[in-house]
Write an enzyme that holds these catalytic residues in place. Structure first.
Site, PDB file in Angstrom:
ATOM      1  N   LYS A  95      -2.849   7.003  -2.310  1.00  0.00           N
ATOM      2  CA  LYS A  95      -3.278   5.956  -1.379  1.00  0.00           C
ATOM      3  C   LYS A  95      -2.096   5.121  -0.893  1.00  0.00           C
ATOM      4  O   LYS A  95      -2.210   4.415   0.114  1.00  0.00           O
ATOM      5  CB  LYS A  95      -4.349   5.059  -2.000  1.00  0.00           C
ATOM      6  CG  LYS A  95      -3.891   4.145  -3.110  1.00  0.00           C
ATOM      7  CD  LYS A  95      -5.065   3.332  -3.639  1.00  0.00           C
ATOM      8  CE  LYS A  95      -4.652   2.367  -4.744  1.00  0.00           C
ATOM      9  NZ  LYS A  95      -3.727   1.331  -4.286  1.00  0.00           N
ATOM     10  N   ASP A  96      -0.946   5.211  -1.586  1.00  0.00           N
ATOM     11  CA  ASP A  96       0.251   4.477  -1.176  1.00  0.00           C
ATOM     12  C   ASP A  96       1.163   5.297  -0.281  1.00  0.00           C
ATOM     13  O   ASP A  96       2.199   4.799   0.164  1.00  0.00           O
ATOM     14  CB  ASP A  96       1.052   4.044  -2.406  1.00  0.00           C
ATOM     15  CG  ASP A  96       0.332   3.002  -3.244  1.00  0.00           C
ATOM     16  OD1 ASP A  96      -0.498   2.264  -2.676  1.00  0.00           O
ATOM     17  OD2 ASP A  96       0.604   2.928  -4.456  1.00  0.00           O
ATOM     18  N   ARG A 143      -7.411  -3.508   3.822  1.00  0.00           N
ATOM     19  CA  ARG A 143      -8.747  -2.905   3.905  1.00  0.00           C
ATOM     20  C   ARG A 143      -9.772  -3.741   3.160  1.00  0.00           C
ATOM     21  O   ARG A 143     -10.844  -4.079   3.705  1.00  0.00           O
ATOM     22  CB  ARG A 143      -8.717  -1.483   3.327  1.00  0.00           C
ATOM     23  CG  ARG A 143     -10.119  -0.889   3.116  1.00  0.00           C
ATOM     24  CD  ARG A 143     -10.073   0.399   2.317  1.00  0.00           C
ATOM     25  NE  ARG A 143      -9.537   0.245   0.979  1.00  0.00           N
ATOM     26  CZ  ARG A 143     -10.245  -0.064  -0.105  1.00  0.00           C
ATOM     27  NH1 ARG A 143     -11.542  -0.292  -0.018  1.00  0.00           N
ATOM     28  NH2 ARG A 143      -9.671  -0.156  -1.292  1.00  0.00           N
ATOM     29  N   ARG A 144      -9.475  -4.071   1.894  1.00  0.00           N
ATOM     30  CA  ARG A 144     -10.441  -4.832   1.107  1.00  0.00           C
ATOM     31  C   ARG A 144     -10.697  -6.200   1.715  1.00  0.00           C
ATOM     32  O   ARG A 144     -11.828  -6.681   1.753  1.00  0.00           O
ATOM     33  CB  ARG A 144      -9.954  -4.968  -0.332  1.00  0.00           C
ATOM     34  CG  ARG A 144     -10.022  -3.671  -1.140  1.00  0.00           C
ATOM     35  CD  ARG A 144      -9.376  -3.832  -2.483  1.00  0.00           C
ATOM     36  NE  ARG A 144      -9.427  -2.622  -3.296  1.00  0.00           N
ATOM     37  CZ  ARG A 144      -8.500  -2.268  -4.172  1.00  0.00           C
ATOM     38  NH1 ARG A 144      -7.433  -3.039  -4.362  1.00  0.00           N
ATOM     39  NH2 ARG A 144      -8.619  -1.148  -4.867  1.00  0.00           N
ATOM     40  N   ARG A 161      -0.566 -10.077  -4.713  1.00  0.00           N
ATOM     41  CA  ARG A 161       0.328  -8.928  -4.837  1.00  0.00           C
ATOM     42  C   ARG A 161       0.668  -8.647  -6.300  1.00  0.00           C
ATOM     43  O   ARG A 161       0.425  -9.464  -7.174  1.00  0.00           O
ATOM     44  CB  ARG A 161       1.628  -9.143  -4.064  1.00  0.00           C
ATOM     45  CG  ARG A 161       1.402  -9.229  -2.548  1.00  0.00           C
ATOM     46  CD  ARG A 161       2.555  -8.622  -1.790  1.00  0.00           C
ATOM     47  NE  ARG A 161       2.730  -7.220  -2.187  1.00  0.00           N
ATOM     48  CZ  ARG A 161       1.941  -6.231  -1.785  1.00  0.00           C
ATOM     49  NH1 ARG A 161       0.927  -6.477  -1.000  1.00  0.00           N
ATOM     50  NH2 ARG A 161       2.158  -5.000  -2.194  1.00  0.00           N
ATOM     51  N   ARG A 167      -1.693  -8.839 -11.410  1.00  0.00           N
ATOM     52  CA  ARG A 167      -2.889  -9.376 -10.750  1.00  0.00           C
ATOM     53  C   ARG A 167      -3.894  -9.910 -11.766  1.00  0.00           C
ATOM     54  O   ARG A 167      -4.548 -10.933 -11.540  1.00  0.00           O
ATOM     55  CB  ARG A 167      -3.517  -8.299  -9.865  1.00  0.00           C
ATOM     56  CG  ARG A 167      -2.777  -8.137  -8.539  1.00  0.00           C
ATOM     57  CD  ARG A 167      -3.437  -7.121  -7.635  1.00  0.00           C
ATOM     58  NE  ARG A 167      -2.971  -5.780  -7.924  1.00  0.00           N
ATOM     59  CZ  ARG A 167      -3.458  -4.701  -7.325  1.00  0.00           C
ATOM     60  NH1 ARG A 167      -4.441  -4.814  -6.450  1.00  0.00           N
ATOM     61  NH2 ARG A 167      -2.982  -3.504  -7.614  1.00  0.00           N
ATOM     62  N   CYS A 254       0.258   0.480   7.827  1.00  0.00           N
ATOM     63  CA  CYS A 254      -0.539  -0.439   6.998  1.00  0.00           C
ATOM     64  C   CYS A 254      -1.079  -1.580   7.846  1.00  0.00           C
ATOM     65  O   CYS A 254      -1.430  -2.623   7.330  1.00  0.00           O
ATOM     66  CB  CYS A 254       0.328  -1.003   5.879  1.00  0.00           C
ATOM     67  SG  CYS A 254       0.551   0.127   4.521  1.00  0.00           S
TER      68      CYS A 254
END
Length: 319
Positions: A95-96, A143-144, A161, A167, A254
């Site tokens: 996904k990165d 996205r989130r 971040r 996190r 992105c």
């Protein structure tokens, strides 16, 4: 092939970022390669490479990824070492990964995909619906953020971040009432103690390629190509072919909130896709099926349909 296998005296060098999750993925890759060729773990070296995305000052700044340089922040230095021969393969969270690789590199090996779902993480609540109006939600994902603002525009979303541990630390310090992580990362780190609840994909469609590990190699390295073929998961590759074609045709940067998920059922592939405005004010989604072998074509066709539905003003915020 036997005479070309790595050994403790001449190990295969596996490049990775140094976060706990990245290391877990590199060790999983090593385990699978060692098992496939009946080799000792010492036949592989895990090489930790610091990327621009690991810069603590950038993490502390809590700025959106697109303002810091996009997905390439997590891959540039690793790919440079792969091209130079300092490492033999590179292990990535798919996904990165940008949709295009630098000249000379190929990304055609995927490990079996983990849970694709997002996780709602909070020491106080178990569902997004339980949050009071105005509650502070932390996420670094464009996205989130867009999906949250689309579903719950009453919430306050702040940048969050850092790796999983960073996190969680911010969450425990009260910076926000909840955050979101990938279930795949929590599972790979065996973090069953984290107060997380999986979010069904019908409620929050995940990022393209979420839960998948990709292994990058030099295009002219036939020895490595043969080794990776032994651990490649075909079904994950089929799913990602559709998802990444969808992403590439929409916007591989992105800068646009994009979600996508391909699922297989017999010989059929189902692809769901969503594109949103960053502020969540508009979301457009599609859900289509096709034969598995046509997945990439479906991804491109779905992207074209979403772009046509969105119209010329949908991306005007990027001007």
């Amino acid at each position: 092939m036997t005479q070309n296998l790595p050994s403790p005296a001449s190990p295969l060098k596996i490049g990775t970022r140094g976060s706990p999750l990245a290391l877990a993925q590199a060790y999983e890759t090593r385990r699978r390669l060692a098992a496939a060729f009946d080799l000792a773990p010492e036949a592989f070296d895990i090489v930790v490479i610091k990327t621009s995305g690991d810069n603590q000052a950038l993490i502390a700044a809590d700025k959106p990824l697109k303002e810091l340089g996009g997905k390439g922040l997590f891959t540039k230095e690793i790919e440079e070492d792969l091209l130079s021969g300092a490492i033999d393969i590179a292990v990535h969270s798919m996904k990165d990964m940008p949709v295009a690789q630098p000249a000379g590199l190929l990304l055609d090996c995927y490990l079996p995909r983990e849970d694709v779902r997002d996780a709602f993480v909070s020491p106080k609540f178990s569902r997004l619906q339980d949050l009071a109006p105005g509650a502070v939600v932390g996420t670094s994902s464009l996205r989130r953020r867009a999906q949250l603002m689309n579903r719950r525009p009453d919430l306050q979303v702040v940048e969050f971040r850092g790796n999983v541990q960073t996190r969680l630390k911010k969450l425990n310090e009260g910076v926000a009432e909840c955050t979101f992580l990938a279930m795949a990362g929590l599972n790979r780190l065996a973090m069953a103690d984290v107060p997380a609840t999986a979010i069904e994909t019908t409620d929050m469609l995940p990022a393209v390629a979420q839960g998948a590990i990709g292994i990058e190699r030099r295009g002219d390295d036939s020895r490595v190509a043969a080794m990776l073929e032994a651990i490649h998961d075909v079904t994950t590759g089929q799913r990602l072919a559709a998802e990444r074609a969808f992403l590439a045709a929409l916007d591989g940067s992105c800068e646009t909130p994009i979600a996508g998920l391909a699922e297989l059922n017999g010989g059929t592939l189902r692809l769901r896709g969503e594109v949103l405005r960053p502020d969540g004010s508009q979301a457009i989604a599609e859900d289509q099926t096709c034969a598995i072998e046509d997945g990439a074509d479906l991804g491109r066709d779905m992207a074209a349909k979403l772009l046509a539905t969105a119209g010329p003003g949908f991306f005007d915020w990027r001007q």
